[in-house]
Design an enzyme around this catalytic site. Structure first.
Site, PDB file in Angstrom:
ATOM      1  CE1 TYR A 140      -3.171   2.897   0.286  1.00  0.00           C
ATOM      2  CE2 TYR A 140      -3.648   2.264   2.545  1.00  0.00           C
ATOM      3  CZ  TYR A 140      -3.882   3.076   1.461  1.00  0.00           C
ATOM      4  OH  TYR A 140      -4.834   4.058   1.541  1.00  0.00           O
ATOM      5  CE  LYS A 168      -6.111   1.431  -0.819  1.00  0.00           C
ATOM      6  NZ  LYS A 168      -6.667   1.437   0.554  1.00  0.00           N
TER       7      LYS A 168
END
Length: 304
Positions: A140, A168
């Protein structure tokens, strides 16, 4: 549900954590919300204990119970991804192992925040967490919260790890993401609802959404239209959802405004925990207008 080009599914929502009025986790409401997101909002994946789930203020025990509750509710028909990131590598490893024991299908591991590690530290951190379990990992990358981006060179190195399979991205650098996708097998997911459609255009597999709590089915439709070649149809959905994205993401931040939005659509998830604070009356009034403008049916029957 998953493929090599979409290892965590395509339409994922980063779930809020429902609380009771006194601030305890409401596990029954957690299961109701997970079921609603999968059955009514077309999610084929859910992220539990991400930032939108207020993970900085939930305990490790609560995180494990949350994960088990979601798995029990929807684990047979959605990919359940456990947030396992922190700014302490040892703690992240413990969270990852606990998630694996609980039955998580994958891990979301955020860039360590506040202590601003160098890129070598990021590489060693992510590798250590990925080495700790047999679960696939989605990195992330969100420098707005972590203070440090994952540089492309670091992503190229991390892509060699067999369990680091996705990113992400909330860095908003579509060109850098395009370069990484062209050079590796890393699968990208939009981590910014303002850029879901643009990310699809450069090769992203799907999104990890916040506004998916109330318009997940519409985002899923947008992605299906784009993937089928109906770019104009996807663009029309993207434009229709602009007010919803604005109302939720441009005021007080994800968890606060999503809980307000869920209350407006008749799916209340309780208060937020400090240091977050509930949306103000003015913010809720603006949110109501934006949801209606985006075609969201409110619990009082109001709809565009």
């Amino acid at each position: 549900m998953t493929t090599s080009d979409a290892p965590f599914g395509r339409m994922l929502t980063a779930m809020v954590t429902p609380f009771t009025d006194d601030g305890a986790v409401d596990y029954e409401a957690v299961q109701r919300l997970a079921t609603y997101l999968v059955d009514e909002q077309s999610n084929d994946g859910l992220v539990v204990s991400g930032t939108t789930g207020e993970s900085p203020t939930t305990t490790d025990e609560e995180k494990e119970r949350l994960l088990r509750a979601v798995l029990e509710a929807v684990g047979d028909r959605a990919v359940v991804v456990a947030g396992a990131g922190s700014n302490d590598t040892h703690h992240s490893i413990e969270l990852a192992r606990a998630a694996e024991r609980a039955g998580a299908h994958g891990l979301l591991v955020v860039t360590p925040y506040y202590n601003k590690p160098p890129q070598e530290g990021l590489y060693r951190h992510f590798t250590a967490v990925a080495d700790a379990t047999g679960l696939p990992v989605m990195l992330y990358d969100i420098p707005g919260r972590s203070g440090v981006p994952i540089q492309s060179e670091t992503l190229l190195r991390l892509a060699h790890h067999e369990r680091i399979v996705a990113v992400k991205d909330a860095k908003a650098d579509l060109f850098a993401g395009s370069q990484v996708m062209a050079a590796t097998d890393l699968v990208f997911y939009s981590g910014d609802d303002t850029l879901n459609l643009p990310w699809l255009s450069v090769g992203a597999a799907g999104c990890v959404s916040v506004v998916g709590h109330v318009v997940g089915a519409e985002i899923a439709t947008m992605m299906e239209l784009y993937r089928s070649g109906d770019v104009a149809g996807a663009l029309a959905v993207h434009r229709r959802l602009l007010p919803v994205v604005s109302g939720i993401m441009m005021q007080a931040g994800g968890a606060i405004m999503v809980k307000a939005a869920l209350a407006l659509v008749g799916r209340p998830a309780g208060p937020v925990r400090l240091p977050l604070a509930e949306a103000t009356e003015q913010q809720i009034a603006r949110l109501r207008e934006d949801l209606v403008a985006g075609g969201v049916k409110l619990s009082d029957g109001v709809v565009a």
